[in-house]
Design an enzyme around this catalytic site. Structure first.
Site, short mmCIF file in Angstrom:
data_model
loop_
_atom_site.label_atom_id
_atom_site.label_comp_id
_atom_site.label_asym_id
_atom_site.label_seq_id
_atom_site.Cartn_x
_atom_site.Cartn_y
_atom_site.Cartn_z
N ASP A 94 2.55 29.20 14.90
CA ASP A 94 3.29 28.13 14.24
C ASP A 94 3.62 28.56 12.81
OD1 ASP A 94 4.04 25.28 13.43
OD2 ASP A 94 3.28 24.93 15.45
N SER B 280 6.62 19.28 19.99
CA SER B 280 5.71 20.08 19.17
C SER B 280 4.35 19.40 19.01
CB SER B 280 6.30 20.31 17.77
OG SER B 280 7.27 21.31 17.79
N HIS C 154 4.21 21.69 9.63
CA HIS C 154 4.23 21.69 11.09
C HIS C 154 2.98 22.35 11.66
CE1 HIS C 154 5.80 22.65 15.16
NE2 HIS C 154 6.64 21.65 14.95
#
Length: 1461
Positions: free
Chosen positions: A858, A1249, A922
């Site tokens: 990620d 996600s 994220h």
């Protein structure tokens, strides 16, 4: 009022700025005053040189242009210097005088040098071979808390976030130096400079850092070598372009806020070229050095009057810069408002004019007749009494005294009075106030001269003062003449935000048309340049704290660095864009309307003409996605220069190469592929061509729209259709070049060496390097080879040209090569919603995932977040081989590894290695969702309170940073996968993918994942966020768990209440406690009939009165939901109701909005629209109800979750599973509010996600409970135990609130407790995929890429897709089909199962045997299923059902999808 702009429809606005000149008169008037701030400019004398004083007196600095000798190519700088020295007078050739005469030797931006010469020596030099020209140098004059917000740049959302705040881009500033210790130049959050950086720092010690990476002094004769800023100008422009975030910035307590430059995380390099004046040779030397050092953007807030480009040092140097891919932004000059007063007119330069922002530092003149006249002043004394004082105009009897110059008030009694002074006369504004103060005046009203109109500036005056417009000044004069005892005072009103006629072109901003090239419209753009607050070297008040001083000044010197910083943001987002492409994006997306929705005004309060605005006012967010660009290669300027009538020699000065216009097809100026048009029209029709490059959607079309009253304009074709994006060769940029072509990153698959398996990384690397082009040096070979993969593919990643790839294809062992693709990134309550409880059930049975290692690919991680505390965690298992690239103390028994893989990102963007720190959020969010530890009292903006915890709270985490900003290079992803397999992870979680489906042998996540499952590693991937449309999946390979997204039973409730009493529940994470429940006016943003207004995109609400109202906006249009609220807030709206389009149905999300808001369904939105239309006074408010738990409809498949069927393998049902992915609360690197405790921050976001790491964490629990289960067995357990019913006991719904089909849900919604004890599993060994791949029709070589070994399908028993031992069925049904499945008993030793079938409509399903028996654990049993059609008709294309094996304890379900053929 309809906005009739020239635009390309339907979705991208393009401004064709036509300057149609019927009678072309260039005004020769020159502005009498070019004042910017209180600073005066003084001429600088060159310091003493080592020549004889008498000779020295006759010498001046010449800039000399020369050709390189025929055939001469200089590889060493000493060779160049020797060549240049040969031009010096013979008398100096062998003496020490030669070195003192030679000031600079230029290598990058011009071919030539600067030297001290007499006119006679320069004349003699003309006779030397290679001489081009010589002339004396010129001296050039030097020509924020709120401007980012005014430009639509907001922290943690929109373009700023999308561009990563300019990270990795280097901005070079040529100015007066810099104050290095100012907090604006702190390097907090800024990575190290990219590897390409070659510059140096001439400050001592620690003054330079990761923000200020270079600082050099080029001021001739300055005794202080360090480039310290003694004037303030360079510090101000540097912080405007790329200053870091500084909280609580202000000046005299005004303009309070967080100061930040346009590109706050970009790097800065200062080149000091000005000290009193700015000498041309110094400027050229600095430009030369900046290009050599590796800057990406140059910002020059200085210039000279119009000159031929070959005679303009900045134009010549800028051309050399753009040849190297460096973007150049220059100020337009401060000689307005007169026409033809521009500086920096060359078309390869972005020429920037100045405009206001919507902030005013208000100071109001109150007259004795009670008239109030608003003006400006940054100095706002709190102790100035509001009592009226005598008012005097000193110019009534003495014309010279009107200007309030030094000593001019000696004969006027001004003591204790308010003095009216007139601006101008070459006297600085602040100096006028000093004159008044010295004469005993109590205050000053400064009025404009007529040319300056209403343009006022907020200055740091030395006494109470206000600056008013010309008309207002005339009114004050008239009042003075009307009474014998005029009085006045000044009321200080402080900072006022929301001036609705902003932006307005300032009076000082220089105007076109271009004197030197009338066929090129200039200026190019306008940007904020009036009353700009930015860093300053010293405090302007009496405070002794000088580490954080700011000043507010004005000029195109201020607008230029705004555009330089914006160019840096664009360069960060689009690293392959050329300078011309960036310039085009800025110009074609510019705004022509002000905040009021009316045409931009000038200093007269009249619509500004095109010579004031150029293409319009910059709009950074639109510039990031312009759709089309007008690109220009450096060589394209040569026909243009020939068309200007320049001689070959003059053009050679500019382009640094020999040119023969006789051999070039000259073009008129307007034929240059410029983003605007400036055309001299007579009686003859004229035609020009333009070429646009598609940088938007691959498949797109544009229709031309022209608005030019009085002229017939024909555009052919009227519609442009595109089918693909520009290829790299179509967008020239600063990428590396070889003699044969452009380098790109390729992923190359090769065969394993015959006869052996290489296990040593160095041995394998040598084998891979043997494929690289012959003739490379060893160092070049190493630089070209980016990654040598050992585990997940047999191959490597390298920087290669197309020609080199063709050569590699001929080598023995080569399999395939393809350019890398760029992939994109795709909770307190979810454990409870999923049935995970402490001290019971699967959490307890799995020991919370203890001993399992979850690898996250990620955007990195924020290691200090409490979710990643090592408290209570055991050490990692002995098999762990990974490493931590943070400081030792930041990794622990929870976060056991962290690595960054950005070699490909470096190659693409010119960056350098950086730690795996998450600057996006994220990666931190997904990591804590999968395996974050228990954190009590978690919440986001006070909502969703509880104990935050991941799915596997005792599992270990290993972070592999492969995403840098929005981009995740494929080669970096493969390197992360390769490392994760080597390091010993058990589960890999990948929340990213591509929207473009491709065969598995071309899909590197599929390739790498197959290698991972061969090593027993489970791989979970996001399904994608392209729903609700069918066939939109990412990550479709059957060995991957493909995860869709669904809701949980919690909402953060915000209810829209209408004036008719109706209430509609929606959601918002931002729940302001002080928002009153009283009804406010309600307006639908699209009521003007414009689709763009309905979407509330940036600038779309101009011309719509939304002040103090609740605004109904529509979701979509590629505009972020929070950004829509930002537009409403900027336009003065009080609140927003965001309604879904039809496709999103009832799917709503809780966002951290920037104003009171609620997100409602499409159905609710339509009812609100109908209410607005039903009454002349629609009203609404929003009621904030906080966190609500217990939605009986949950889980619901969300609208964005990508849907099947599987495009690459229709016989495999995808997605596999759905899990929580909507409004998920998890760890976040930075606070959403003003809370300074940033170590325990959380955010609520949505996406597949988020659902992917939920399943990754659940897989870790299962791995902990069942350490010997294969990845396929874990996957089967998850799928066959999934729920098909919601909390209400009814079928799971989709965003329409109708039953979701199988392409939305896959096997159903995950149930961790049931998955831990599935009874039976459908196991698949890695080799079982080979017959399946053969059955797909792949070639042996294609399968070899996936299998990492030679394959011959002729020797394999190929199988149909439906024959793979998959836990679900996807059948294309014509004639009857039979498939077999094998189940493995993982339940009780002695057990039996009976089949139960819910047949798809129109299908007969026959299962043999219909009962199966087991006598031991791990026993396998095979059954067959026959699908055939019945007589039922008119069913549709698809139908669905399931078969279930039922025992006394277990139900093992396989869902079925049937497509009728």
């Amino acid at each position: 009022m309809e906005n009739k702009r020239c635009q390309l429809l339907p979705n991208i606005a393009f401004v064709f700025a036509f300057a149609l000149i019927c009678t072309f008169d260039l005004y020769s008037a020159i502005a009498l005053e070019a004042e910017i701030s209180s600073d005066g400019l003084i001429d600088m004398e060159i310091g003493s040189l080592k020549t004889d004083a008498k000779v020295q007196k006759s010498l001046e600095t010449y800039i000399v242009h020369v050709n390189h000798p025929d055939g001469g190519v200089f590889s060493q700088s000493d060779d160049i210097k020797s060549w240049y020295h040969s031009f010096l007078p013979a008398s100096t050739a062998s003496s020490s005088d030669a070195s003192s005469r030679m000031i600079y030797t230029y290598q990058n931006v011009i071919s030539g040098f600067a030297a001290r010469l007499s006119p006679e020596e320069a004349k003699i030099m003309e006779k030397k071979k290679g001489f081009v020209s010589a002339r004396p140098q010129r001296v050039f004059p030097l020509h924020t808390t709120h401007s980012p917000n005014f430009l639509g740049l907001h922290q943690n959302l929109g373009f700023w976030r999308g561009s990563n705040y300019g990270k990795g881009v280097i901005v070079g500033i040529l100015d007066t130096g810099i104050t290095p210790n100012h907090p604006s130049f702190s390097d907090e959050g800024v990575p190290p400079p990219p590897a390409k950086w070659k510059g140096k720092c001439e400050f001592n010690g620690t003054a330079c850092n990761n923000k200020l990476i270079g600082a050099r002094n080029f001021v001739s004769g300055e005794t202080e070598p360090a480039p310290l800023d003694e004037e303030g100008h360079g510090t101000h422009t540097s912080s405007t372009a790329a200053g870091n975030f500084v909280e609580d910035a202000n000046l005299f307590g005004q303009a309070n806020g967080t100061a930040a430059g346009m590109a706050p995380l970009a790097h800065l390099a200062m080149y000091k070229v000005c000290s009193g004046g700015c000498y041309e040779s110094d400027i050229l030397a600095a430009m030369d050095a900046a290009v050599e050092d590796g800057v990406d953007v140059l910002s020059l807030s200085l210039g000279a009057p119009s000159l031929p480009f070959y005679d303009d040092g900045i134009a010549v140097g800028a051309f050399g810069a753009i040849q190297k891919g460096v973007f150049v932004s220059c100020s337009a000059g401060n000689s307005g408002p007169y026409n033809a007063s521009l500086s920096n007119e060359a078309p390869w330069i972005l020429t920037v004019g100045a405009s206001t922002i919507d902030r005013s530092i208000r100071a109001t003149a109150l007259l004795g007749n009670k008239d109030e006249i608003d003006g400006e002043s940054i100095f706002q004394p709190h102790d100035f009494p509001p009592t009226l004082l005598p008012l005097v105009y000193p110019g009534a009897n003495d014309e010279d005294a009107a200007l309030c110059g030094p000593g001019s008030l000696n004969n006027t009694d001004v003591k204790g009075k308010v003095v009216l002074c007139v601006r101008g006369g070459g006297i600085a504004r602040i100096e006028k106030g000093q004159t008044v103060k010295d004469a005993g005046g109590a205050a000053m009203i400064l009025m404009n001269e007529q040319p300056d109109g209403y343009s006022t500036l907020a200055d740091a005056h030395v006494l109470p003062a206000t600056h008013v417009g010309y008309q207002d000044g005339e009114l004050i004069k008239a009042y003075i003449n009307s009474t014998s005892s005029p009085t006045a005072t000044i009321l200080f009103r402080g900072t006022v935000i929301g001036v609705d006629y902003a932006p307005m072109v300032s009076s000082f901003s220089s105007r076109g048309p271009s004197w030197e090239s009338p066929g090129i419209l200039k200026p190019d753009i306008i940007g904020p340049g009036v009353s700009i607050l930015a860093a300053w070297p010293v405090s302007l008040d009496n405070t002794t704290v000088t580490k954080s001083p700011f000043n507010m000044i004005s000029g195109t010197s201020m607008s230029c660095p705004h555009l330089g910083g914006i160019a840096a943001l664009l360069k960060s987002v689009h690293p392959d864009w050329s300078p011309a492409a960036i310039k085009s994006a800025i110009m074609t997306s510019a705004d022509l309307l002000n905040l009021d929705g009316n045409p931009i005004l000038d200093e007269r309060f009249l619509p500004a003409d095109i010579f004031a605005t150029g293409a319009g006012h910059v709009n950074p967010s639109k510039a990031s996605d312009p759709g089309l660009v007008y690109d220009i290669k450096p060589d394209d300027y040569i026909p243009y220069l020939c068309g200007l009538g320049y001689t070959d020699r003059e053009i050679a000065i500019i382009v640094q190469q020999k040119v023969k216009c006789a051999e070039v097809s000259s073009i008129p100026e307007a034929q240059l592929n410029y983003p605007t048009f400036s055309i001299a029209i007579g009686s003859i029709e004229k035609a020009y061509t333009r070429t646009v490059t598609n940088v938007g959607e691959a498949a797109s079309s544009y229709t031309v729209y022209v608005d030019l009253p009085g002229f017939d304009v024909t555009v052919e074709p009227s519609t442009l259709v595109f089918s693909e994006l520009a290829k790299a060769s179509e967008l020239p940029s600063a990428v590396e070049k070889t003699e044969k072509g452009t380098l790109r990153t390729y992923i190359v698959h090769v065969k394993q060496p015959e006869g052996r398996v290489s296990t040593q990384s160095e041995e394998l690397k040598n084998y891979h390097q043997s494929f690289l082009p012959i003739g490379m040096t060893a160092s070049d070979n190493r630089q070209r080879l980016i990654y040598s993969y050992q585990h997940v593919i047999s191959g490597f990643a390298a920087r290669l040209t197309e020609e080199e790839v063709e050569a590699i294809k001929k080598k023995d062992g080569f399999v395939s090569a393809s350019p890398e693709r760029m992939l994109r990134l795709q909770t307190t309550h979810t454990p409870h919603f999923l049935g995970l409880h402490q001290e019971m059930g699967v959490w307890k049975e799995s020991n919370f995932g203890k001993g399992v290692i979850v690898g996250m690919l990620d955007s990195g991680v924020f290691p200090n977040h409490p979710s990643f505390s090592g408290e209570g965690m055991p050490p990692p298992p002995a098999k762990w081989k990974g490493k931590c690239e943070f400081n030792a103390s930041q990794c622990n028994n929870k976060l056991i590894g962290a690595r960054s893989f950005n070699i490909a990102a470096q190659a693409n963007k010119g960056g350098q290695g950086e730690p795996p720190l998450d600057d996006d959020g994220h990666g931190t969010h997904t990591a804590s969702t999968a395996a974050g530890g228990f954190v009590k009292n978690a919440d986001a903006l006070g909502n969703a309170k509880g104990t935050a915890v991941g799915m596997a709270p005792q599992a270990h985490l290993a972070i592999y940073k492969v995403c840098f900003g929005p981009d995740c290079p494929e080669t970096d992803i493969l390197a992360g996968l390769d490392a994760a397999v080597h390091d010993g992870v058990d589960v890999i979680s990948i929340s990213l993918g591509t929207d473009i489906p491709m065969p598995f042998y071309q899909d590197n996540i599929a390739i790498g994942s197959l290698a991972a499952i061969q090593k027993g590693i489970f791989v979970s991937c996001a399904a994608g966020n392209s729903g609700p449309f069918n066939t939109t999946l990412s990550n479709e390979a059957p060995w991957i768990l493909t995860v869709g997204a669904s809701t949980i039973d919690r909402s953060i409730r915000a209810t829209a209440k209408l004036g008719n009493g109706e209430q509609f529940d929606g959601e918002s994470l931002f729940q302001p406690g002080d928002f009153p429940p009283k009804l406010l006016p309600l307006i639908y943003a699209g009521s003007n009939g414009k689709p763009e207004s309905a979407l509330c995109g940036q600038g779309s609400l101009k011309g719509i009165d939304v002040k103090g109202k609740v605004v109904l906006c529509e979701r979509g249009g590629g505009i972020a939901r929070i950004a829509k609220g930002g537009e409403v807030k900027n336009a003065g709206g009080a609140a927003m109701i965001l309604m879904n389009p039809e496709s999103d149905g009832f799917s709503t999300e809780s966002d951290a909005h920037v104003l009171p808001a609620t997100h409602v369904s499409n159905a609710a939105g339509l009812k609100i629209k109908a209410y607005v239309s039903s009454t002349t006074t629609p009203m609404a408010t929003i009621l904030f109800k906080g966190t609500v738990i217990g939605d009986p409809l949950a889980p619901v498949v969300t609208s964005f979750s990508s849907r099947g069927p599987n495009s690459q393998s229709p016989g495999i049902l995808k997605p596999d599973i759905i899990g929580p992915g909507v409004n998920i609360l998890a760890a976040w690197p930075f606070p959403l509010d003003n809370n300074t405790n940033s170590e325990s921050t959380f955010n609520v976001i949505s996406g597949t996600s988020m659902s992917c790491p939920h399943l990754s964490g659940i897989a870790a629990l299962l791995k902990s409970s069942h350490p010997y289960w294969s990845p396929a067995a874990i996957k089967s357990a998850i799928m066959t135990s999934a729920d098909l019913l919601n909390d209400q006991g009814k079928p799971i719904l989709d965003q329409t609130l109708h039953p979701a089909d199988i392409f939305a849900t896959g096997a159903g919604h995950v149930n961790p407790q049931k998955a831990n004890d599935p009874g039976l599993v459908y196991d698949i060994q890695p080799d079982d995929y080979i017959p399946y791949l053969c059955g797909l029709g792949y070639t042996d070589e294609q399968i070899r890429i996936l299998a990492h070994r030679p394959i011959k399908c002729s020797e394999e028993s190929s199988i149909a897709e439906g024959q793979l031992n998959y836990p679900t069925f996807s059948v294309a049904l014509g004639p009857s089909q039979t498939f077999t499945r094998t189940v493995t008993n993982v339940g009780g030793a002695y057990s039996s199962y009976s089949v139960m079938v819910v047949a798809p409509q129109g299908v007969v399903v026959s299962v043999k045997p219909d009962k199966i028996y087991f006598s031991k654990v791990n026993q396998k049993v095979t059954y067959s299923v026959t699908f055939s059609r019945n007589s039922e008709k008119n069913i549709g294309e698809f139908t669905q059902g399931f078969l279930e094996w039922v025992s006394a304890k277990h139900r093992v379900r396989s869902v079925i999808s049937v497509k009728f053929q």
